[in-house]
Structure formats: structure tokens, C-alpha cells
Design an enzyme around this catalytic site. Sequence first.
Site, PDB file in Angstrom:
ATOM      1  N   TYR A  87      29.856  55.643  38.217  1.00 16.82           N
ATOM      2  CA  TYR A  87      30.942  54.972  37.378  1.00 16.82           C
ATOM      3  C   TYR A  87      32.199  54.950  38.124  1.00 16.82           C
ATOM      4  CZ  TYR A  87      27.509  56.783  34.037  1.00 16.82           C
ATOM      5  OH  TYR A  87      26.438  57.249  33.250  1.00 16.82           O
ATOM      6  N   HIS A 126      20.640  61.384  38.489  1.00 16.98           N
ATOM      7  CA  HIS A 126      20.784  60.165  37.482  1.00 16.98           C
ATOM      8  C   HIS A 126      19.653  59.500  37.545  1.00 16.98           C
ATOM      9  CE1 HIS A 126      24.487  57.465  36.506  1.00 16.98           C
ATOM     10  NE2 HIS A 126      23.479  57.329  35.888  1.00 16.98           N
ATOM     11  N   LEU A 161      24.064  53.585  20.596  1.00 14.24           N
ATOM     12  CA  LEU A 161      24.315  52.527  19.878  1.00 14.24           C
ATOM     13  C   LEU A 161      23.631  51.167  19.889  1.00 14.24           C
ATOM     14  CD1 LEU A 161      28.299  52.760  19.309  1.00 14.24           C
ATOM     15  CD2 LEU A 161      26.334  53.844  17.996  1.00 14.24           C
ATOM     16  N   ILE A 179      26.122  60.650  23.659  1.00 14.31           N
ATOM     17  CA  ILE A 179      27.215  60.128  24.539  1.00 14.31           C
ATOM     18  C   ILE A 179      27.845  58.750  24.185  1.00 14.31           C
ATOM     19  CG2 ILE A 179      27.501  62.212  26.084  1.00 14.31           C
ATOM     20  CD1 ILE A 179      25.826  60.251  28.310  1.00 14.31           C
ATOM     21  N   ASN A 210      33.476  56.542  16.009  1.00 17.02           N
ATOM     22  CA  ASN A 210      32.391  57.467  16.692  1.00 17.02           C
ATOM     23  C   ASN A 210      32.416  58.775  16.104  1.00 17.02           C
ATOM     24  OD1 ASN A 210      31.528  54.882  17.563  1.00 17.02           O
ATOM     25  ND2 ASN A 210      32.048  55.507  19.643  1.00 17.02           N
TER      26      ASN A 210
END
Length: 271
Positions: A51, A105, A187, A225, A237
Site C-alpha cells: 500500500y 498477503h 462493501l 475492514i 461505516n
Amino acid sequence: MTDQPMITLNDDRQIPQLGFGTYKIDDEAAPNAVGIALDVGYQLVDTGSIYENERGVGKALQDRGDVWLTTKIWNSDQGYEEAKTAFGHALNRLGREDVDLLLIHWPCPDKQLYLETWKAFIELREEGRAKSIGVSNFEETQLRELVDATGFAPAVNQVELHPRFQQRELRQVHEELGIATQSWSPLGRADYFDDPAIASIAEETGQSPAAIIIRWHLQHGLLTIPKASSRGHIEDNFAATTFELSDEQMARIDALDDEGGRMGPHPANFC
């Protein structure tokens, strides 16, 4: 930690069910976004080396040992020594001596390095530098290989999971092995906020579609998350902790499951 839903992991540590994801939040923006999330009440922050925001996340969490911190080792750093070296660099970027959860990951099955990486993780846990260890995007065969080879099950498997891709079979495997399921992209990238089932439940409860979907995750015992950048979305959220869905409302969301609902890469061929 504040009073919010918690899950007990297989290493007896308690983890907040609802966390703040930082994927696609750049290093410069991360301190502000994470700071807002902490102010709203989040007690878990999820990042990863790929990231490229660990420095910003670490800055926001400076002197905040009460906040659960997760990071991940990227695919190019798999291997016993490689993973240990990469984790040391991650700690330096984060400005920390340890993290609460360290994940592999992606399995990268073609490389066949995830088992050696897992052995390194077990040692990092024994040293106390990674308090809990787990994986991300692993499938049943790989999970069983880790357990059979080391006797040590991941505390968490973080996988794509949302109402249109519910991973029911994998969740059963997790339950059998004592692995907590953590949902990324919970989501579904907001692609179905206007779905009639979600929209009707939002109207019935007076909550946002995002809060409805996150609440669905929480009531299924899933860790999750969601990522957001604005205070309004971050607050929306987190509102999922303030209400409950009925069994009938949960069933309407359960009915949205679709075998073709995967949005991200398939773990079998991504590396």
C-alpha cells in the site's frame, strides 16, 4: 479499547471485529484519514507493505499502543529469510517494535514459498514481534498444508467477502480449523448500494447502505475492514456498531450470494 464487537482468535487474543482499511490511501493522506478513524472510534487499522502508506499509518498511531495494527508481507518478499528482512523494514516504516497481526498477503502458489514464509512468521510470533500471525487470500488446500506441516493454524485469513461473494465453503473450513474470517472489499466496492434488498433494509432501519452491509458482516461473526477517506463515510461505516438487523433482513442479504460475484483476482493465479 472502546466498547465495540470483539472476536477471540485461536491464540486467545481479542481483535476488534470492525477495523479501518487503508488500501489506496497514500502515505501523505494516511495520517489524516487514520486520525479521523481513531477519533470516530475505530480500534483496528489495516495496512500492508504494497500500500506504500506504512509511514503515514505509523505516524497516526504514534503512542497509540491501544490500537490493533495489522500489516502484510508482499508477494516478492516471500521466503524464510526474505520475509524476516521485509518485516524488519516494515517495522522501521511503521516506527514500531511489533505489530498485532502480520499476514502473508497472497499465497502465490506457483512460487511455493508460502510454507517457508509461514515458518518465519511462527518464529516472529515466538519472538513477540508479531503478536498474532495469519494469511490473506489463502484457499483450503494451502491452509491445510500450513496446519499439517507446522501444527500451527493462522489466526486470520483475510479474503474478498461481500454479500455477492460470501465464501460460504471457505468459511466452513475456517470454522473447522479455528481460523477467523476477515473480509476485504466488504462493501463490494459499493457496486450494489442500490440493490433493492439493501435499499429496502436501509429504508426500514434509517441506516446507510454501507452500514447495513457492514452490520451483515458483524452479525455473521466476520471481521471486516472497510476503507473510507471522508469523515462522513468513515462515520457511516462505524454506525454499523449501533444497531442490529433482524433474522429476516439478514436472510434477504444472504440471498444475494452469487458464484460469479468475485471482483478481485483469483488466489490460484495471482502473484
